[in-house]
Design a protein around this motif. Structure first.
Motif, PDB file in Angstrom:
ATOM      1  N   ILE A 145      -9.501  -4.825  -3.995  1.00 35.02           N
ATOM      2  CA  ILE A 145      -9.750  -3.594  -3.241  1.00 35.02           C
ATOM      3  C   ILE A 145      -9.117  -3.664  -1.859  1.00 35.02           C
ATOM      4  O   ILE A 145      -8.453  -2.717  -1.403  1.00 35.02           O
ATOM      5  N   ALA A 146      -9.309  -4.798  -1.168  1.00 35.62           N
ATOM      6  CA  ALA A 146      -8.727  -4.951   0.175  1.00 35.62           C
ATOM      7  C   ALA A 146      -7.205  -4.892   0.105  1.00 35.62           C
ATOM      8  O   ALA A 146      -6.552  -4.267   0.957  1.00 35.62           O
ATOM      9  N   GLY A 147      -6.621  -5.529  -0.922  1.00 39.63           N
ATOM     10  CA  GLY A 147      -5.169  -5.490  -1.067  1.00 39.63           C
ATOM     11  C   GLY A 147      -4.648  -4.092  -1.318  1.00 39.63           C
ATOM     12  O   GLY A 147      -3.575  -3.718  -0.821  1.00 39.63           O
ATOM     13  N   ALA A 148      -5.414  -3.272  -2.054  1.00 39.98           N
ATOM     14  CA  ALA A 148      -4.994  -1.894  -2.321  1.00 39.98           C
ATOM     15  C   ALA A 148      -4.909  -1.092  -1.028  1.00 39.98           C
ATOM     16  O   ALA A 148      -3.941  -0.351  -0.800  1.00 39.98           O
ATOM     17  N   PHE A 149      -5.899  -1.237  -0.171  1.00 38.89           N
ATOM     18  CA  PHE A 149      -5.879  -0.493   1.100  1.00 38.89           C
ATOM     19  C   PHE A 149      -4.773  -1.001   2.016  1.00 38.89           C
ATOM     20  O   PHE A 149      -4.145  -0.202   2.739  1.00 38.89           O
ATOM     21  N   LEU A 150      -4.502  -2.295   1.988  1.00 35.55           N
ATOM     22  CA  LEU A 150      -3.407  -2.824   2.801  1.00 35.55           C
ATOM     23  C   LEU A 150      -2.057  -2.307   2.325  1.00 35.55           C
ATOM     24  O   LEU A 150      -1.167  -2.010   3.133  1.00 35.55           O
ATOM     25  N   LEU A 151      -1.892  -2.176   1.007  1.00 36.04           N
ATOM     26  CA  LEU A 151      -0.626  -1.677   0.466  1.00 36.04           C
ATOM     27  C   LEU A 151      -0.437  -0.189   0.741  1.00 36.04           C
ATOM     28  O   LEU A 151       0.679   0.324   0.616  1.00 36.04           O
ATOM     29  N   MET A 152      -1.508   0.508   1.111  1.00 32.38           N
ATOM     30  CA  MET A 152      -1.400   1.926   1.432  1.00 32.38           C
ATOM     31  C   MET A 152      -1.016   2.165   2.888  1.00 32.38           C
ATOM     32  O   MET A 152      -0.816   3.318   3.289  1.00 32.38           O
ATOM     33  N   LEU A 153      -0.926   1.101   3.684  1.00 33.72           N
ATOM     34  CA  LEU A 153      -0.522   1.258   5.080  1.00 33.72           C
ATOM     35  C   LEU A 153       0.905   1.796   5.147  1.00 33.72           C
ATOM     36  O   LEU A 153       1.747   1.467   4.311  1.00 33.72           O
ATOM     37  N   PRO A 154       1.199   2.622   6.141  1.00 32.29           N
ATOM     38  CA  PRO A 154       2.526   3.270   6.215  1.00 32.29           C
ATOM     39  C   PRO A 154       3.698   2.298   6.213  1.00 32.29           C
ATOM     40  O   PRO A 154       4.724   2.579   5.598  1.00 32.29           O
ATOM     41  N   SER A 155       3.560   1.157   6.887  1.00 33.63           N
ATOM     42  CA  SER A 155       4.697   0.241   6.980  1.00 33.63           C
ATOM     43  C   SER A 155       4.848  -0.641   5.744  1.00 33.63           C
ATOM     44  O   SER A 155       5.800  -1.411   5.646  1.00 33.63           O
ATOM     45  N   ALA A 156       3.909  -0.564   4.796  1.00 31.02           N
ATOM     46  CA  ALA A 156       3.984  -1.398   3.597  1.00 31.02           C
ATOM     47  C   ALA A 156       4.893  -0.798   2.537  1.00 31.02           C
ATOM     48  O   ALA A 156       5.411  -1.514   1.681  1.00 31.02           O
ATOM     49  N   THR A 157       5.089   0.511   2.570  1.00 35.59           N
ATOM     50  CA  THR A 157       5.909   1.187   1.561  1.00 35.59           C
ATOM     51  C   THR A 157       6.997   2.011   2.234  1.00 35.59           C
ATOM     52  O   THR A 157       6.922   2.316   3.426  1.00 35.59           O
ATOM     53  N   THR A 158       7.987   2.369   1.453  1.00 37.77           N
ATOM     54  CA  THR A 158       9.094   3.162   1.986  1.00 37.77           C
ATOM     55  C   THR A 158       8.783   4.654   1.992  1.00 37.77           C
ATOM     56  O   THR A 158       9.166   5.361   2.917  1.00 37.77           O
ATOM     57  N   ASN A 159       8.072   5.119   0.977  1.00 32.66           N
ATOM     58  CA  ASN A 159       7.770   6.551   0.882  1.00 32.66           C
ATOM     59  C   ASN A 159       6.308   6.830   0.564  1.00 32.66           C
ATOM     60  O   ASN A 159       5.967   7.873   0.010  1.00 32.66           O
ATOM     61  N   GLY A 160       5.428   5.902   0.889  1.00 32.46           N
ATOM     62  CA  GLY A 160       4.015   6.099   0.605  1.00 32.46           C
ATOM     63  C   GLY A 160       3.670   5.733  -0.828  1.00 32.46           C
ATOM     64  O   GLY A 160       4.544   5.573  -1.688  1.00 32.46           O
ATOM     65  N   ILE A 161       2.366   5.601  -1.084  1.00 31.04           N
ATOM     66  CA  ILE A 161       1.891   5.211  -2.409  1.00 31.04           C
ATOM     67  C   ILE A 161       0.492   5.760  -2.617  1.00 31.04           C
ATOM     68  O   ILE A 161      -0.304   5.843  -1.666  1.00 31.04           O
ATOM     69  N   SER A 162       0.181   6.152  -3.839  1.00 34.40           N
ATOM     70  CA  SER A 162      -1.153   6.660  -4.146  1.00 34.40           C
ATOM     71  C   SER A 162      -2.140   5.511  -4.261  1.00 34.40           C
ATOM     72  O   SER A 162      -1.750   4.349  -4.451  1.00 34.40           O
TER      73      SER A 162
END
Length: 580
Positions: A145-162
């Motif tokens: 769960i914690a990893g999912a929220f971290l991967l949703m941070l703006p700088s973690a992805t190029t175009n966002g993620i659901s």
């Protein structure tokens, strides 16, 4: 006591501030990140933490607590001293440049400081609620769960993620599976890939093992309850030296990954098409040893830059096999070699007629060798006129067949497009995926020893024997019963998952494709017939549950929930059941 309780609340408040600072720092990008008060805030927070730890060192009375505070004080002091040295060394430059140099040091130090505090929190959970199985399952759930929220941070992805895709990726990383619904190379930035790498490492070796490591390293011991939890997770018999065993596991894992990264770097140093070779080496070394199967190439190891790089592929195979064997097997062989060398050079020692290589080690090693060699021969023959045609040399064909025999053992790397495989090869790969790696390893599946016990039990029953006897030892009935329970649970979970996906996905989806995906998810392999990226939302959650159950083991969860109901001080009359 009231004063210490108040200090603990203040301590947790500082922990929250550090966490929010780290998330804000790495999760959000700003154009002028170095000449803002942001870096000054990092320095101020470090100074405040140092002052509070010094204050606590005078208030706490327990020696173990003072040892932890001493470690924190040394770490924070080192961060400030290094920052001061960098500032003095670059005094001729502008303060913008100085802040740019200081910022990475403070970031790395505060992340390490927060990890230390996180492990202290996990230790606190031991005292509040104790159930080894539930704590084991809960640690993976919270980490996912914690990893999912971290991967949703703006700088973690190029175009966002659901959230669904982030949870799927996080669960796949924590469960060291490797199935992906988005492109790890293109859809995640270096920050996002680093988060995935940390999740793989914590999921592969286990957060409880890391907690025990720091408990031993910084405090020299721990509680009886923590010993029980760690003993169960690292499959250590007895409570004696259980924390030293956890320490050895962490040191062994990190050492192998560092050596693997070095060899990977030397193998790709002249390879074009890889931008950051240092990060590439570390990422694939950890991913390979943890049997995760994640790659920062869009097409995995099938990428044209390394598709025919056989030296690199053999390095990956060695790391996968080491991770799939487990630390118990490696340590057992180390003990055997150490005893042999000592007795060889010291002739005064009397050889002790005791078994050093355990029965578990023999079963695991023989089963692993049989599966690897058998898989290599079968795939070499079945794919010789198919996928192996792209390799011109005999060595290339041998390497490719060997890699395809190793990778289904929960590694998940691909050096071919599995959709091009023949149907017999796919069915054999499913069989290898289902068996998986060995107990107490970074891999999944029903495990080699489970499959071996089931096979030996079938042979024993066919011979009219009531027990399994091998290598001069008798295997307990409890081990046999547990093995068959694991086999049955795995087939039930996989069967339900296949039916669910056939319901949620279009009618034209081939059964072999769905079955391949479900076996891959349950055994935490990560191989795919290019079906995962096309999954619907309900199907993604089905595979999330399958990956989670496959990693933690449904039997572990059931034992944790039902063990308190197992206190029976009576026995019913025995009656036989007809089984033909």
């Amino acid at each position: 006591m009231e004063r210490e309780s108040l200090l603990n609340y203040i301590y947790r408040f500082f922990d929250l501030i550090v966490l929010l600072t780290i998330v804000f720092d790495f999760g959000y990008d700003f154009e002028e990140n170095y000449n803002t008060p942001h870096v000054v805030g990092l320095i101020s927070l470090t100074v405040a933490l140092l002052g509070f730890n010094i204050f606590k060192s005078f208030k706490y009375k327990l020696r173990s607590n003072k040892k932890v505070i001493l470690v924190n004080t040394v770490l924070l002091s080192a961060l400030l001293l290094i920052s001061g040295f960098i500032a003095l060394h670059n005094a001729d430059f502008s303060y913008h440049y100085i802040l740019q140099r200081i910022k990475p040091v403070l970031e790395g130090g505060l992340i390490f400081y927060f990890l230390l505090r996180l492990f202290v929190l996990v230790r606190l959970i031991y005292d509040i609620y104790f159930n080894p199985a539930i704590i084991f399952v809960g640690s993976f759930f919270i980490l996912a769960i914690a990893g999912a929220f971290l991967l949703m941070l703006p700088s973690a992805t190029t175009n966002g993620i659901s959230f669904t895709n982030a949870l799927f990726t996080s669960t796949s990383a924590v469960c060291v599976t490797g199935l992906t619904v988005v492109d790890t190379a293109k859809d995640f930035t270096t920050v996002g890939q680093s988060i995935i790498l940390v999740l793989i490492q914590l999921g592969g070796i286990g957060i409880l093992t890391f907690t025990s490591f720091f408990a031993f390293f910084f405090r020299g011991g721990s509680s009886f309850k923590e010993g029980l939890s760690t003993k169960d997770f690292i499959a250590h018999e007895g409570l004696k030296d259980v924390f030293r065993a956890a320490l050895n596991v962490v040191i062994f894992t990190v050492s192998v990954e560092i050596v693997g990264a070095f060899f990977i770097y030397t193998s790709i140093s002249q390879t074009n098409g890889i931008d950051n070779k240092f990060f590439f080496s570390i990422f694939h070394s950890i991913s390979a040893f943890c049997n995760a199967g994640f790659s920062i190439f869009s097409s995995g190891l099938y990428d044209e830059n390394i598709r025919f790089h056989y030296y690199f592929q053999w390095i990956i195979m060695v790391l996968v096999v080491f991770g799939g064997l487990g630390h118990n097997i490696v340590f057992n062989f180390y003990q055997y070699i150490k005893t042999y060398i000592v007795e060889f050079f010291d002739k005064t020692l009397i050889h002790k007629q005791i078994r050093i290589i355990t029965l578990n080690t023999k079963i695991v090693v023989y089963t692993t060798i049989a599966l690897l060699i058998g898989g290599w021969i079968f795939l070499f023959i079945s794919e010789y006129n198919n996928t192996l045609l792209m390799h011109d040399t005999l060595f290339g064909k041998i390497t490719n067949a060997a890699f395809n025999s190793v990778t289904p053992r929960t590694a998940g790397f691909n050096v071919i497009n599995f959709t091009d495989m023949t149907l017999p090869s796919l069915l054999f790969v499913i069989f290898l995926m289902w068996i998986g790696a060995s107990p107490a390893s970074t891999g999944g599946g029903v495990k080699t020893s489970t499959f071996a016990l089931a096979t030996l039990n079938i042979l024993s029953v066919a011979r009219g024997k009531s027990r399994i006897q091998i290598f001069g030892r008798r295997i307990s009935s409890e081990s046999t019963s547990r093995a068959f329970a694991i086999l049955c649970i795995s087939l039930i979970v996989i069967g339900i998952a296949i039916m669910a996906l056939l319901i949620f996905e279009p009618n034209g989806t081939p059964l072999i494709t769905v079955a391949f995906e479900c076996f891959s998810a349950y055994s935490t392999v990560g191989l795919s017939l290019n079906f995962t990226p096309t999954l619907s939302e309900p199907s993604k959650y089905v595979l999330i549950m399958v990956m989670f159950i496959g990693r933690i083991g449904m039997l572990n969860l059931m034992i944790g929930l039902l063990r308190h109901m197992n206190h029976q001080f009576y026995e019913y009359p025995k009656e036989n059941i007809l089984i033909n």
